[in-house]
Design a protein around this motif. Structure first.
Motif, PDB file in Angstrom:
ATOM      1  N   LEU B 164       0.828  -1.213   0.000  1.00 35.78           N
ATOM      2  CA  LEU B 164       0.000   0.000   0.000  1.00 35.78           C
ATOM      3  C   LEU B 164       0.856   1.254   0.000  1.00 35.78           C
ATOM      4  CD1 LEU B 164      -2.795   1.285   0.189  1.00 35.78           C
ATOM      5  CD2 LEU B 164      -2.665   1.027   2.681  1.00 35.78           C
ATOM      6  N   GLN B 165       1.894   1.254   0.812  1.00 32.84           N
ATOM      7  CA  GLN B 165       2.737   2.455   0.859  1.00 32.84           C
ATOM      8  C   GLN B 165       3.492   2.651  -0.447  1.00 32.84           C
ATOM      9  OE1 GLN B 165       5.561   2.247   4.086  1.00 32.84           O
ATOM     10  NE2 GLN B 165       6.851   0.726   3.081  1.00 32.84           N
ATOM     11  N   PHE B 166       3.855   1.529  -1.111  1.00 33.10           N
ATOM     12  CA  PHE B 166       4.512   1.641  -2.415  1.00 33.10           C
ATOM     13  C   PHE B 166       3.579   2.333  -3.395  1.00 33.10           C
ATOM     14  CE2 PHE B 166       5.656   0.323  -6.633  1.00 33.10           C
ATOM     15  CZ  PHE B 166       7.051   0.352  -6.645  1.00 33.10           C
ATOM     16  N   ARG B 167       2.334   1.828  -3.456  1.00 36.55           N
ATOM     17  CA  ARG B 167       1.374   2.405  -4.406  1.00 36.55           C
ATOM     18  C   ARG B 167       1.040   3.856  -4.037  1.00 36.55           C
ATOM     19  NH1 ARG B 167      -0.885  -2.826  -4.005  1.00 36.55           N
ATOM     20  NH2 ARG B 167      -2.437  -2.098  -2.482  1.00 36.55           N
ATOM     21  N   ALA B 168       0.972   4.140  -2.746  1.00 40.05           N
ATOM     22  CA  ALA B 168       0.657   5.500  -2.311  1.00 40.05           C
ATOM     23  C   ALA B 168       1.759   6.472  -2.725  1.00 40.05           C
ATOM     24  CB  ALA B 168       0.473   5.515  -0.797  1.00 40.05           C
ATOM     25  N   LEU B 169       3.014   6.038  -2.526  1.00 43.59           N
ATOM     26  CA  LEU B 169       4.129   6.927  -2.891  1.00 43.59           C
ATOM     27  C   LEU B 169       4.209   7.117  -4.395  1.00 43.59           C
ATOM     28  CD1 LEU B 169       6.816   5.692  -0.331  1.00 43.59           C
ATOM     29  CD2 LEU B 169       5.700   7.942  -0.399  1.00 43.59           C
ATOM     30  N   ALA B 170       3.938   6.034  -5.124  1.00 47.28           N
ATOM     31  CA  ALA B 170       3.948   6.134  -6.584  1.00 47.28           C
ATOM     32  C   ALA B 170       2.865   7.099  -7.051  1.00 47.28           C
ATOM     33  CB  ALA B 170       3.744   4.746  -7.196  1.00 47.28           C
ATOM     34  N   ALA B 171       1.684   6.993  -6.420  1.00 44.93           N
ATOM     35  CA  ALA B 171       0.586   7.879  -6.797  1.00 44.93           C
ATOM     36  C   ALA B 171       0.918   9.321  -6.437  1.00 44.93           C
ATOM     37  CB  ALA B 171      -0.687   7.435  -6.089  1.00 44.93           C
ATOM     38  N   LEU B 172       1.539   9.509  -5.286  1.00 45.67           N
ATOM     39  CA  LEU B 172       1.906  10.857  -4.872  1.00 45.67           C
ATOM     40  C   LEU B 172       2.879  11.472  -5.870  1.00 45.67           C
ATOM     41  CD1 LEU B 172       1.739  13.069  -2.679  1.00 45.67           C
ATOM     42  CD2 LEU B 172       3.697  11.975  -1.566  1.00 45.67           C
ATOM     43  N   GLN B 173       3.852  10.681  -6.269  1.00 42.42           N
ATOM     44  CA  GLN B 173       4.822  11.177  -7.235  1.00 42.42           C
ATOM     45  C   GLN B 173       4.132  11.580  -8.533  1.00 42.42           C
ATOM     46  OE1 GLN B 173       7.893  11.867  -6.614  1.00 42.42           O
ATOM     47  NE2 GLN B 173       8.376  12.518  -8.704  1.00 42.42           N
ATOM     48  N   ARG B 174       3.212  10.737  -8.942  1.00 45.04           N
ATOM     49  CA  ARG B 174       2.465  11.037 -10.168  1.00 45.04           C
ATOM     50  C   ARG B 174       1.700  12.355 -10.022  1.00 45.04           C
ATOM     51  NH1 ARG B 174       1.044   5.867 -10.336  1.00 45.04           N
ATOM     52  NH2 ARG B 174      -1.024   6.281  -9.469  1.00 45.04           N
ATOM     53  N   GLN B 175       1.038  12.495  -8.899  1.00 45.81           N
ATOM     54  CA  GLN B 175       0.206  13.692  -8.690  1.00 45.81           C
ATOM     55  C   GLN B 175       1.065  14.949  -8.578  1.00 45.81           C
ATOM     56  OE1 GLN B 175      -2.965  13.984  -8.880  1.00 45.81           O
ATOM     57  NE2 GLN B 175      -3.409  11.815  -9.093  1.00 45.81           N
ATOM     58  N   ILE B 176       2.238  14.804  -7.948  1.00 48.58           N
ATOM     59  CA  ILE B 176       3.122  15.983  -7.850  1.00 48.58           C
ATOM     60  C   ILE B 176       3.488  16.459  -9.243  1.00 48.58           C
ATOM     61  CG2 ILE B 176       5.436  16.745  -7.166  1.00 48.58           C
ATOM     62  CD1 ILE B 176       5.158  14.916  -4.691  1.00 48.58           C
ATOM     63  N   GLY B 177       3.711  15.481 -10.130  1.00 49.39           N
ATOM     64  CA  GLY B 177       4.062  15.842 -11.497  1.00 49.39           C
ATOM     65  C   GLY B 177       2.914  16.514 -12.225  1.00 49.39           C
ATOM     66  N   GLU B 178       1.719  16.251 -11.783  1.00 49.59           N
ATOM     67  CA  GLU B 178       0.562  16.823 -12.479  1.00 49.59           C
ATOM     68  C   GLU B 178       0.085  18.139 -11.877  1.00 49.59           C
ATOM     69  OE1 GLU B 178      -2.477  13.894 -12.635  1.00 49.59           O
ATOM     70  OE2 GLU B 178      -1.245  12.448 -13.724  1.00 49.59           O
ATOM     71  N   VAL B 179       0.572  18.465 -10.676  1.00 49.07           N
ATOM     72  CA  VAL B 179       0.124  19.719 -10.059  1.00 49.07           C
ATOM     73  C   VAL B 179       0.688  20.876 -10.862  1.00 49.07           C
ATOM     74  CG1 VAL B 179       0.363  21.201  -8.026  1.00 49.07           C
ATOM     75  CG2 VAL B 179      -0.045  18.748  -7.760  1.00 49.07           C
ATOM     76  N   PRO B 180      -0.160  21.788 -11.317  1.00 52.59           N
ATOM     77  CA  PRO B 180       0.337  22.927 -12.088  1.00 52.59           C
ATOM     78  C   PRO B 180       1.199  23.841 -11.228  1.00 52.59           C
ATOM     79  CG  PRO B 180      -1.971  23.225 -11.556  1.00 52.59           C
ATOM     80  CD  PRO B 180      -1.608  21.856 -11.121  1.00 52.59           C
TER      81      PRO B 180
END
Lengths: 421, 182
Positions: B164-180
């Motif tokens: 879960l923490q792996f997927r959460a961190l991966a998702a966070l990284q993805r979202q950081i990249g998408e934040v304008p």
């Protein structure tokens, strides 16, 4: 494969936690660097997100709120007393509503049937409950007071009826002491026997005092008192005179100076529509020597009376033989409404003040007998008092009264013009 | 702190003893507050929710639905639900850029400003994660709990939390990249 990756991530996170640099950590897993680097960078940023300590003020507020909540819960956990408080009120409402519905839905027959019930009878509780319920829904203090007076009078009537029928029932009623001796008192026409077990409470028992008597009726026509409570001045109690025209006036035995009034000259069939509060109050006579005059306070053969009308004050002097008529107030004071001066050997010498004034503060009317000396010229007994519109309707009665006056009879016009409060 | 006794605390809560309630509050309020703040990045709301959680604890103990042994675990779990409820309500009745209003926009040195901007980006990215992903990251990186402790709070086994923490961190990284970026 994935499990292996998750394990390695956890190892890397712990290394980050221990302060190792990202590059150092990734150098240990060169084959997974491309996958681990973004994850570990995200972990670094997640770790950098602020997680401050709460402010002292916030903690204080939160704790106060919590302790307040605990206090309310503690209060709510004491259910017994709370329920005892609530349930009677609920029952009271439920009973009242039930009775109201029952009455409205046609159950008035029961209530009507109970209206003549006497203490000790099966329907008597219905009667009392109905009275309580009526009082429950009365919010006007004036109306409520009037109803309470009506019910007090009803208690008195019940006692009289029980005595008349010779029943033995426990009762409680209130009234004014009109006679007093060691062994008995008369309370608003009801003879009350005082025994060794009679308990007295409140102020000293005096004639004119308002009292509550608890005791038992007996077949001898007395109430055997278990307790007599003397009420404080201002207490409202019935005097026991339902209708002056129907019953003889109660004689107030003031120690020898008074004589019973026969009311021989009083019309017996008039004033049926007189204000009930007037008739309920009743009229009393005192006859004797006017021993002293101190302003509006007179003493007639030891009995203190109060004269509120200035017109009366000018008529008399100490030492005169007088007969006064008046009523007892709720606090037991005798208020003079009429004075007849009986000089020695004289049957009648100038009687009442006569100005047709209704100005007395306590509602006394001192001037009904304005006709002395005139044949019929004084027939205009019509009072200015607009409250007594039912009076003097019968002209013949007025004539009779005037004749009586001219004959020198000690007749005071009792045509209901006593506009008591 | 050292005098704190979990068993006595539970008994005191049951009896609505003020001292015991105060002790529990002092012991756990900061952790609960940090957890909620991490999830919402809102000081005032975090204070309110953390405070609510302790009132719920009191009510639950009185209704015999409270914790039997682990008060902190119960508090964090309840705080997690409270945050989820809050987010749901906020989703239904959106207000304008909450994170914007609660960010510190005071002028400062350029480095600090960059740091604040970076935090804002991470918080915005974090807010896009699922509640469970937010929960695991808040426990691990906000509260600093170990893998085992996090697993205990989440009532999952350790391996599940690792994934879960792996997927959460991966998702966070993805979202950081998408934040304008402004």
């Amino acid at each position: 494969m994935n499990n292996n990756l998750y394990d390695i991530l956890e190892i890397c996170l712990q290394a980050l936690e221990n302060g190792d640099s990202l590059d150092t950590i990734l150098a240990r897993h060169p084959d997974l660097e491309s996958e681990l680097r973004p994850i570990l960078e995200a972990a670094q940023q997640a770790r950098a997100m602020p997680a401050p300590m709460p402010s002292t003020e916030a903690m204080r507020r939160g704790k106060a709120r919590l302790l307040q909540q605990a206090a309310e819960m503690r209060e709510a956990k004491r259910p017994v007393r709370g329920r005892q408080r609530v349930i009677p009120l609920f029952q009271r409402l439920a009973i009242s509503l039930s009775l109201t519905v029952a009455a409205l839905m046609g159950g008035t027959g029961l209530v009507q049937a109970s209206s003549t019930a006497l203490p000790g009878e099966n329907l008597y509780p219905v009667k009392r409950t109905w009275e309580d319920m009526r009082l429950f829904f009365v919010f006007s203090p004036t109306v409520r007071e009037a109803m309470e007076g009506e019910y007090e009078q009803e208690r008195l009537d019940e006692v009289s009826e029980l005595l008349r029928e010779g029943r033995v029932v426990s009762i409680t009623f209130s009234g004014v002491v009109t006679e007093s001796s060691n062994a008995s008192i008369v309370v608003s026409t009801v003879p009350v026997a005082i025994t060794n077990v009679t308990a007295f409470s409140g102020d000293p028992l005096t004639v004119g005092a308002a009292v509550i008597v608890t005791g038992q009726t007996d077949s001898a026509g007395h109430v055997s008192a278990m307790a007599v409570q003397v009420l404080p001045p201002g207490s409202v109690v019935p005097t026991g005179e339902n209708d002056e025209s129907e019953k003889p006036s109660t004689v107030h035995d003031n120690g020898g100076g008074s004589v019973p009034s026969t009311n021989e000259n009083e019309p017996q069939d008039e004033n049926k529509n007189e204000n009930e509060s007037n008739t309920r109050r009743g009229t009393f006579h005192i006859e004797g020597t006017l021993q002293s005059i101190d302003g509006n306070v007179w003493v007639i053969d030891g009995q203190t009376v109060y004269v509120n009308d200035p017109a009366l004050l000018a008529l008399v002097k100490a030492g005169m033989q007088v007969e006064v008529r008046g009523y007892f107030t709720a606090d037991g004071r005798f208020i003079v409404t009429l004075v007849e001066i009986k000089n020695s050997g004289s049957d009648h010498t100038g009687t009442n003040p006569s100005n047709n004034s209704d100005s007395s503060d306590d509602g006394t009317d001192v001037s009904q007998n304005d006709n002395s000396g005139d044949d019929n010229s004084g027939n205009d007994n019509s009072s200015d008092d607009g409250e007594n519109k039912n009076e003097n309707k019968n002209e013949n009665e007025n004539k009779n009264e005037n004749e009586n006056t001219n004959n020198g009879n000690d007749n005071e016009n009792s045509n209901g013009n006593e506009s008591h409060d | 702190m050292s005098n704190y006794d979990e068993r006595r605390a539970l008994e005191g809560l049951q009896k609505l003893d003020s001292q015991a309630i105060s002790a529990v509050y002092d012991q756990y309020y900061p952790e609960v507050f940090r957890y909620v703040y991490y999830r919402l990045s809102d000081q005032a709301v975090a204070e309110d929710i953390a405070s609510d959680v302790f009132v719920r604890l009191l009510e639950a103990v009185q209704n015999r639905r409270g914790p039997q042994s682990n008060i902190k675990g119960w508090l964090i779990s309840t705080a997690s639900h409270a945050v989820t409820d809050h987010l749901r309500q906020r989703y239904r009745r959106p207000v304008e850029a909450i994170s914007e209003t609660h960010m510190d926009h005071q002028p400062g040195p350029p480095i600090e400003f960059d740091l604040r901007e970076q935090n804002r980006s991470v918080q915005q990215a974090y807010a896009q994660l699922t509640p469970e992903q937010q929960h695991v990251l808040a426990l691990r990186f906000g509260e600093g709990y170990s893998l085992e402790e996090t697993a205990s709070h989440m009532k999952k086994n350790v391996n599940a939390v690792k994934a879960l923490q792996f997927r959460a961190l991966a998702a966070l990284q993805r979202q950081i990249g998408e934040v304008p970026h402004e």
